[in-house]
Design an enzyme around this catalytic site. Structure first.
Site, mmCIF file in Angstrom:
data_model
loop_
_atom_site.group_PDB
_atom_site.id
_atom_site.type_symbol
_atom_site.label_atom_id
_atom_site.label_comp_id
_atom_site.label_asym_id
_atom_site.label_seq_id
_atom_site.Cartn_x
_atom_site.Cartn_y
_atom_site.Cartn_z
ATOM 1 N N GLU A 40 0.900 -1.108 -0.040
ATOM 2 C CA GLU A 40 -0.017 -0.021 -0.033
ATOM 3 C C GLU A 40 0.758 1.258 0.074
ATOM 4 O O GLU A 40 0.432 2.362 -0.487
ATOM 5 C CB GLU A 40 -0.855 0.118 1.209
ATOM 6 C CG GLU A 40 -2.383 -0.718 1.029
ATOM 7 C CD GLU A 40 -3.075 0.103 -0.137
ATOM 8 O OE1 GLU A 40 -3.293 0.948 -0.233
ATOM 9 O OE2 GLU A 40 -3.610 -0.927 -0.940
ATOM 10 N N GLY A 41 2.249 1.119 0.364
ATOM 11 C CA GLY A 41 3.008 2.493 0.648
ATOM 12 C C GLY A 41 3.387 2.482 -0.850
ATOM 13 O O GLY A 41 3.081 3.922 -1.360
ATOM 14 N N HIS A 42 3.628 1.596 -1.816
ATOM 15 C CA HIS A 42 3.885 2.159 -3.246
ATOM 16 C C HIS A 42 2.734 2.408 -3.816
ATOM 17 O O HIS A 42 2.803 3.397 -4.618
ATOM 18 C CB HIS A 42 4.403 0.823 -3.811
ATOM 19 C CG HIS A 42 5.547 0.199 -3.203
ATOM 20 N ND1 HIS A 42 5.692 -0.946 -2.417
ATOM 21 C CD2 HIS A 42 7.110 0.773 -3.403
ATOM 22 C CE1 HIS A 42 6.868 -1.246 -2.227
ATOM 23 N NE2 HIS A 42 7.752 -0.249 -2.930
ATOM 24 N N ASP B 51 11.598 6.288 3.404
ATOM 25 C CA ASP B 51 12.971 6.084 3.332
ATOM 26 C C ASP B 51 13.446 7.812 3.149
ATOM 27 O O ASP B 51 13.886 8.517 2.062
ATOM 28 C CB ASP B 51 13.462 5.561 1.982
ATOM 29 C CG ASP B 51 13.009 4.162 1.834
ATOM 30 O OD1 ASP B 51 13.501 3.396 2.804
ATOM 31 O OD2 ASP B 51 12.035 3.559 1.195
ATOM 32 N N GLN C 91 16.809 8.612 1.669
ATOM 33 C CA GLN C 91 16.551 8.877 0.265
ATOM 34 C C GLN C 91 16.240 9.877 -0.518
ATOM 35 O O GLN C 91 16.586 10.301 -1.485
ATOM 36 C CB GLN C 91 16.195 7.316 0.015
ATOM 37 C CG GLN C 91 15.794 7.078 -1.470
ATOM 38 C CD GLN C 91 15.197 5.745 -1.938
ATOM 39 O OE1 GLN C 91 15.958 4.683 -2.163
ATOM 40 N NE2 GLN C 91 13.913 5.519 -2.079
ATOM 41 N N SER D 35 6.735 -1.745 4.511
ATOM 42 C CA SER D 35 8.230 -1.806 3.932
ATOM 43 C C SER D 35 8.036 -3.272 3.494
ATOM 44 O O SER D 35 7.529 -4.225 3.949
ATOM 45 C CB SER D 35 9.150 -1.904 4.774
ATOM 46 O OG SER D 35 10.527 -2.396 4.396
HETATM 47 O O1 PAF Z 1 13.172 2.968 -2.668
HETATM 48 C C1 PAF Z 1 13.404 2.086 -3.630
HETATM 49 O O2 PAF Z 1 12.433 1.312 -3.806
HETATM 50 C C2 PAF Z 1 14.645 2.134 -4.286
HETATM 51 O O3 PAF Z 1 15.579 2.589 -3.537
HETATM 52 C C3 PAF Z 1 14.476 2.933 -5.652
HETATM 53 C C4 PAF Z 1 14.124 4.655 -5.053
HETATM 54 C C5 PAF Z 1 13.530 2.396 -6.642
HETATM 55 C C6 PAF Z 1 16.031 2.931 -6.366
HETATM 56 O O4 PAF Z 1 16.254 1.642 -6.745
#
Ligand code: PAF
Length: 288
Positions: free
Chosen positions: A35-37, A150, A153, A185
């Site tokens: 669900e996060g994605h 993240d 990131q 995650s």
């Molecule tokens: O967060 C992620 O899934 C990865 O680090 C990403 C941003 C797709 C880069 O591989």
């Protein structure tokens, strides 16, 4: 939904919408979607005319001994979820397609990539920055969506995009949590049910920090010590860091007198978990 493998196919699929002046939104992922994605995908569908998602388990961001080989992969399930959401293009490149044997260029994000998770995972953010710059070069999106889960990131990507004058707006999206507070995650599936329970201590420690700041505590080292104490006292949990940092450059702060983020990382059994929260303005009643 069109599923493509090569950079040329991505460019081909986007040629017409680009010519028609339609905006392109992009969600880079490593698959094993949850669900996060999907919240990132929905943000892109809402804010852009065309949505592209990539699924690529990027080998260059895994260190020796990390879980590259074991990382969960299920492209059929991922593709079904994305098609149901209404994604336009799914890009699933291969490792040799992304990294031909003679490729030698990498993107080093500098000091923001060597602290916190970067200290525990040397080279990780160079791998992330390199693949993200390549993906942005292939897709050429107007908007790219990254989760705040993240957080480092997200900041690395924003700094790289700014420093290299890449014309994509990087949009940070809120963390999605399970009912028990655990941040979603793909690696949560490694946890046993006992470990899951212990892993919620990250969220409990961050929530306690928010309450403490709202009550007027602006002493960042004291807030860090309180988080560390709570996390370290949880069975089976090994603390890596629990820090209060400047929201943009990720440097530690001593007092809550500017936008700040509380960030934590810990191992629960053999699984490394990270989490973070926006620190409210000291004494404020709203975490925005
Ligand atoms: O967060 C992620 O899934 C990865 O680090 C990403 C941003 C797709 C880069 O591989």
């Amino acid at each position: 939904m069109e599923q493509v493998v090569s950079a040329e196919e991505v460019r081909g699929a986007l040629a017409r919408p680009r010519m028609e002046g339609r905006t392109i939104g992009f969600v880079p992922t490593m698959g094993a979607l949850h669900e996060g994605h999907l919240s990132l995908v929905r943000a892109s569908l809402a804010q852009a005319d065309v949505t592209v998602v990539s699924v690529f388990v990027n080998p260059t961001q895994f260190g020796p001994g990390e879980d590259f080989a074991a990382y969960p992969r299920d492209i059929e399930a991922d593709a079904a979820l994305l098609a149901a959401e209404g994604v336009d293009v799914l890009f699933v490149p291969t490792v040799p397609g992304m990294y031909p044997p003679d490729a030698s260029t990498t993107v080093d994000p500098g000091s923001i990539g060597t602290v916190w998770c970067g200290a525990a995972r040397p080279g990780h953010f160079t791998g992330v920055a390199t693949v993200v710059v390549k993906l942005l070069g292939i897709v050429g999106p107007d908007l790219a969506f990254f989760g705040e889960k993240d957080y480092q990131q997200l900041k690395v990507v924003q700094h790289v995009v700014r420093d290299l004058d890449i014309g994509t707006r990087v949009v940070g999206c809120p963390i999605v949590r399970d009912r028990d507070g655990l941040a979603l995650s793909s690696r949560n599936r490694y946890l046993t049910s006992d470990e899951r329970g212990h892993g919620t201590v990250l969220h409990r420690a961050l929530s306690a920090l928010v309450e403490s700041v709202r009550a007027g505590n602006a002493d960042a080292p004291m807030l860090e010590r309180d988080m560390a104490r709570m996390i370290e006292s949880e069975e089976g949990v090994t603390l890596e860091y629990a820090s209060v940092v400047d929201s943009d450059n990720l440097e530690r702060v001593t007092t809550i007198d500017r936008p700040a983020r509380a960030i934590v990382a810990a191992r629960v059994g053999s699984t490394r978990l990270i989490d973070n929260v926006q620190v409210p303005a000291s004494g404020a009643c709203d975490n925005g």
